[in-house]
Write an enzyme that holds these catalytic residues in place. Structure first.
Site, PDB file in Angstrom:
ATOM      1  N   PRO A   2     -10.062   1.447 -21.818  1.00 44.78           N
ATOM      2  CA  PRO A   2     -11.327   1.770 -22.476  1.00 44.78           C
ATOM      3  C   PRO A   2     -12.512   1.464 -21.562  1.00 44.78           C
ATOM      4  CG  PRO A   2      -9.883   0.565 -23.959  1.00 44.78           C
ATOM      5  CD  PRO A   2      -9.237   0.520 -22.603  1.00 44.78           C
ATOM      6  N   GLU A   3     -13.403   2.437 -21.406  1.00 46.99           N
ATOM      7  CA  GLU A   3     -14.588   2.243 -20.588  1.00 46.99           C
ATOM      8  C   GLU A   3     -15.806   2.128 -21.498  1.00 46.99           C
ATOM      9  OE1 GLU A   3     -14.796   5.043 -17.372  1.00 46.99           O
ATOM     10  OE2 GLU A   3     -12.724   4.703 -16.785  1.00 46.99           O
ATOM     11  N   HIS A  91       2.225  -5.871 -32.088  1.00 44.35           N
ATOM     12  CA  HIS A  91       1.140  -6.174 -31.158  1.00 44.35           C
ATOM     13  C   HIS A  91      -0.173  -6.513 -31.859  1.00 44.35           C
ATOM     14  CE1 HIS A  91       3.873  -4.819 -28.071  1.00 44.35           C
ATOM     15  NE2 HIS A  91       3.961  -3.633 -28.619  1.00 44.35           N
ATOM     16  N   ARG A 110      -0.566  -4.636 -24.230  1.00 39.00           N
ATOM     17  CA  ARG A 110      -0.407  -5.209 -22.885  1.00 39.00           C
ATOM     18  C   ARG A 110      -0.971  -6.625 -22.757  1.00 39.00           C
ATOM     19  NH1 ARG A 110      -1.451  -0.286 -18.554  1.00 39.00           N
ATOM     20  NH2 ARG A 110      -0.225   1.303 -19.617  1.00 39.00           N
ATOM     21  N   ARG A 152     -25.738   0.055   3.041  1.00 35.48           N
ATOM     22  CA  ARG A 152     -24.329  -0.114   2.680  1.00 35.48           C
ATOM     23  C   ARG A 152     -23.486   1.041   3.212  1.00 35.48           C
ATOM     24  NH1 ARG A 152     -22.842  -3.641  -1.793  1.00 35.48           N
ATOM     25  NH2 ARG A 152     -24.658  -4.799  -2.523  1.00 35.48           N
TER      26      ARG A 152
END
Length: 271
Positions: A2-3, A91, A110, A152
């Site tokens: 998930p972002e 879970h 997980r 950079r």
């Protein structure tokens, strides 16, 4: 994983059902997550009222009468409401029973997520203190990004995905924003013109706003706080489309690996 749009979707889904409610009981079935769930979490939360639900980067923050509850979804976590008599799955690691009778359930196959209690100022906590600005805030602008990129030699996609520079621009959305901006993901950050940075910042915000509006991106089993999947996958221009035609110029999309992650781009549209 998930972002930011997925986490924002979860926050928006649970907020109406959680704000103003009190925790009456907390059940921890599996404390061994990415960081151990505090042994005294049930005691710390019992009777506390949820004042607000906010998001910082990919962390869900519940402001309480005293302290904050922090939840991170990790790679496979879900945070959603179920009726109080809903059977427990393998879970389902933490249940938060509310005075409304609903249960806020944390599920994480997980176990890479986190459920923690924070005291004091959250901005000084070790998980949050180093984070860059929110990408949808006014603090994330072209002037800021140009200053952070100056000198950079790292690729621009790596810069966008560095949480110390800006939070929440994960792999999917970095791919999409760079395509929209017409910038090659492997171009060195210090070699990009100010005009193109203006365009890139705008594209990052547009992509994230669109993804949030669509409820995030469902790649495997993500669903939002309302139990519904995200639909931004239908809008993806490059991510996951290596070898397919570019939707703008019909050239074959290329794939490279950057920091062990897939990067897909158009060699003609992105320079």
């Amino acid at each position: 994983m998930p972002e930011l749009p997925e986490v924002e979707t979860v926050c928006r889904g649970i907020r109406p059902h959680l704000e103003g409610k009190r925790f009456t009981q907390v059940t921890v079935r599996q404390p061994s997550l990415r960081w151990p769930v505090p042994a005294d979490l049930p005691t710390l939360l019992k009777g506390q009222r949820v004042k607000s639900i906010t998001r910082r980067a990919k962390y869900v923050l519940a402001e309480l009468d005293e302290g904050h509850l922090l939840v991170h979804l990790g790679m496979s976590g879900r945070l959603y409401f179920v009726p109080c008599n809903t059977p427990v799955g393998k879970h389902d690691h933490v249940d938060f029973l509310l005075d409304s009778g609903q249960v806020l359930r944390y599920t994480d196959p997980r176990r890479f997520g986190a459920v923690l209690f924070l005291e004091g100022d959250t901005t000084s906590h070790s998980l949050l203190s180093h984070l860059g600005p929110e990408p949808l805030s006014s603090d994330f602008n072209a002037e800021y990004l140009i200053a952070r990129a100056k000198g950079r030699s790292m690729p621009i996609k790596s810069l966008l995905m560095d949480g110390r520079i800006v939070v929440g621009v994960g792999n999917i959305y970095a791919n999409e924003a760079l395509f929209m901006a017409g910038i090659r993901p492997d171009r060195m950050a210090g070699k990009i013109s100010p005009v193109r940075y203006e365009r890139l910042v705008t594209c990052v915000k547009q992509v994230l706003h669109k993804a949030i509006a669509e409820g995030g991106t469902t790649l495997k089993d993500f669903v939002g706080g309302d139990g519904k999947p995200g639909y931004f996958k239908q809008e993806l221009q490059v991510y996951g489309r290596a070898g397919e035609p570019c939707l703008k110029c019909q050239s074959t999309l290329r794939e490279i690996r950057q920091a062990q992650r897939s990067t897909v781009f158009c060699g003609r549209c992105q320079r």
